[in-house]
Design an enzyme around this catalytic site. Sequence first.
Site, PDB file in Angstrom:
ATOM      1  N   ARG A  31       0.823  -1.219   0.000  1.00 26.66           N
ATOM      2  CA  ARG A  31       0.000   0.000   0.000  1.00 26.66           C
ATOM      3  C   ARG A  31       0.860   1.273   0.000  1.00 26.66           C
ATOM      4  NH1 ARG A  31      -4.999  -2.349   3.522  1.00 26.66           N
ATOM      5  NH2 ARG A  31      -6.180  -2.912   1.695  1.00 26.66           N
ATOM      6  N   LYS A  37     -19.619 -16.565   0.576  1.00 29.10           N
ATOM      7  CA  LYS A  37     -21.072 -16.350   0.548  1.00 29.10           C
ATOM      8  C   LYS A  37     -21.635 -15.841  -0.763  1.00 29.10           C
ATOM      9  CE  LYS A  37     -21.831 -14.917   5.325  1.00 29.10           C
ATOM     10  NZ  LYS A  37     -22.019 -13.588   5.916  1.00 29.10           N
ATOM     11  N   GLY A  53      -8.740  -8.271  -1.918  1.00 26.84           N
ATOM     12  CA  GLY A  53      -9.134  -9.213  -0.869  1.00 26.84           C
ATOM     13  C   GLY A  53      -8.347 -10.516  -0.905  1.00 26.84           C
ATOM     14  N   GLY A  94     -13.187  -4.377  -1.027  1.00 27.47           N
ATOM     15  CA  GLY A  94     -14.556  -3.861  -0.913  1.00 27.47           C
ATOM     16  C   GLY A  94     -14.869  -2.882  -2.027  1.00 27.47           C
TER      17      GLY A  94
HETATM   18  P1  AMP Z   1     -14.849 -14.014   0.778  1.00 31.26           P
HETATM   19  O1  AMP Z   1     -14.343 -13.099   1.841  1.00 31.26           O
HETATM   20  O2  AMP Z   1     -16.325 -14.077   0.668  1.00 31.26           O
HETATM   21  O3  AMP Z   1     -14.147 -13.806  -0.540  1.00 31.26           O
HETATM   22  O4  AMP Z   1     -14.484 -15.470   1.275  1.00 31.26           O
HETATM   23  C1  AMP Z   1     -13.164 -15.897   1.432  1.00 31.26           C
HETATM   24  C2  AMP Z   1     -13.181 -17.066   2.364  1.00 31.26           C
HETATM   25  O5  AMP Z   1     -14.020 -18.081   1.845  1.00 31.26           O
HETATM   26  C3  AMP Z   1     -11.820 -17.689   2.524  1.00 31.26           C
HETATM   27  O6  AMP Z   1     -11.381 -17.500   3.843  1.00 31.26           O
HETATM   28  C4  AMP Z   1     -12.058 -19.161   2.222  1.00 31.26           C
HETATM   29  O7  AMP Z   1     -11.444 -20.018   3.148  1.00 31.26           O
HETATM   30  C5  AMP Z   1     -13.561 -19.302   2.324  1.00 31.26           C
HETATM   31  N1  AMP Z   1     -14.050 -20.411   1.515  1.00 31.26           N
HETATM   32  C6  AMP Z   1     -13.829 -20.646   0.220  1.00 31.26           C
HETATM   33  N2  AMP Z   1     -14.382 -21.805  -0.172  1.00 31.26           N
HETATM   34  C7  AMP Z   1     -14.983 -22.339   0.918  1.00 31.26           C
HETATM   35  C8  AMP Z   1     -15.709 -23.533   1.159  1.00 31.26           C
HETATM   36  N3  AMP Z   1     -15.918 -24.410   0.197  1.00 31.26           N
HETATM   37  N4  AMP Z   1     -16.178 -23.738   2.407  1.00 31.26           N
HETATM   38  C9  AMP Z   1     -15.947 -22.850   3.389  1.00 31.26           C
HETATM   39  N5  AMP Z   1     -15.268 -21.705   3.219  1.00 31.26           N
HETATM   40  C10 AMP Z   1     -14.791 -21.457   2.000  1.00 31.26           C
END
Ligand code: AMP
Length: 398
Positions: A38, A202, A355, A378
């Site tokens: 950064r 999610k 991210g 974000g």
């Molecule tokens: P996000 O912040 O929504 O991009 O999510 C990232 C997180 O999703 C990471 O810490 C991953 O470990 C988690 N993740 C990815 N695939 C899976 C999965 N199949 N089951 C549970 N967590 C997951």
Amino acid sequence: MLNKKTVEDINVNGKKVLVRCDFNVPLNDKFEITDESRIEGALPTIKYLLKNNAKVILCSHLGRPKGEAKKEFSLAPVAKRLDEILDTKVIFAADDEVVGTNAKEATNNMENGEIVLLENTRYRKEEKKNGEEFAKELASLADIYVNDAFGTAHRAHASTEGITKFMDESVSGYLIQKEIRFLGNAVETPKRPFVAILGGAKVSDKIAVIENLLDKVDSILIGGGMAYTFLKAQGYTIGTSLVEEDRLDYALEMIEQAKVKNVNFVLPVDHIVGAEFSKDTEPIKTEDQNIKDGYMGLDIGPKTADLFKDIIKDAKTIIWNGPMGVFEFENFANGTISVASEMANTDAITIIGGGDSATAVNTLGFGDKMSHISTGGGASLVFLEGKELPGIMALDNK
Ligand code: AMP
């Protein structure tokens, strides 16, 4: 496409220029900076201003001090590091009020080509509330405002948006320009085929992104935890995998819309599963989309990785946000590694939406093989949702 003025469109010679940077760097328990990207991202704008004889005042937030002056969130380590990197001395205006006696004194008597760094803007409660008084105080220090903090451009805070109401000139820095150029061009005028790869935990976090991209892309590849909601909605068994029951209808609706819009909507065709959410759980390959009772999907399987590879290989623009599995666990990182390495191997325009995917790409050593790695997770998601970023919208138009 946004057409905002940049530092090159104005005369900065002899002027006091307040630059909102993103110095939200990770620190270890000895207050040493553990990742300098950064700081590096802010250098082109700072160097340009110094070269053009401006008096440079820098500000940023760091962490979440919640409106109080707390030593562990001080920008002092950033001041020290900037001083080492730049040929110019960096004066740190240690000031619990951010714009208090120390900051005013330090910025009052500046020579051309000097740098002052203010204390963490989030020492003040008004920062996140976009309080007018604090915005005015910041504005009173300078003649010109430059926003170069893409990572916080999706927030209307006093130092990112409020301040522009009290400045005659508000323009963008090089980092924000670069982000707008890559993300904006990719979304508005992509070279086709245009492929979006979405993963992460999610579906609900990415709903607006999927909706916006369905009007723009040729293919959407879905991996990570969010894939299981789509698979369950279609009647596959998903064992104990992550699922958002309240999004099942939405998931079907998206698949339907993709058909109508002629978008290739690709879900995993196999998985690597485990009995529990743990780095030590045994990784097991499934035969097809279905997951047996008692097992959870923790990564995409090899057939899916190959399927994704073929689509990535033929793409001309690729945007990726969110890991394909629990890449933090070595046994479940292969899907994420495979997407990262295939993207690193193509001649396509490759954009990483900040991210976790940015972390994955950088730790795997593919960082310099990508066209652009966004500095704001974000903020880049908001951009991909097709929404306006207040910290950018508030800047002067060309
Ligand atoms: P996000 O912040 O929504 O991009 O999510 C990232 C997180 O999703 C990471 O810490 C991953 O470990 C988690 N993740 C990815 N695939 C899976 C999965 N199949 N089951 C549970 N967590 C997951």
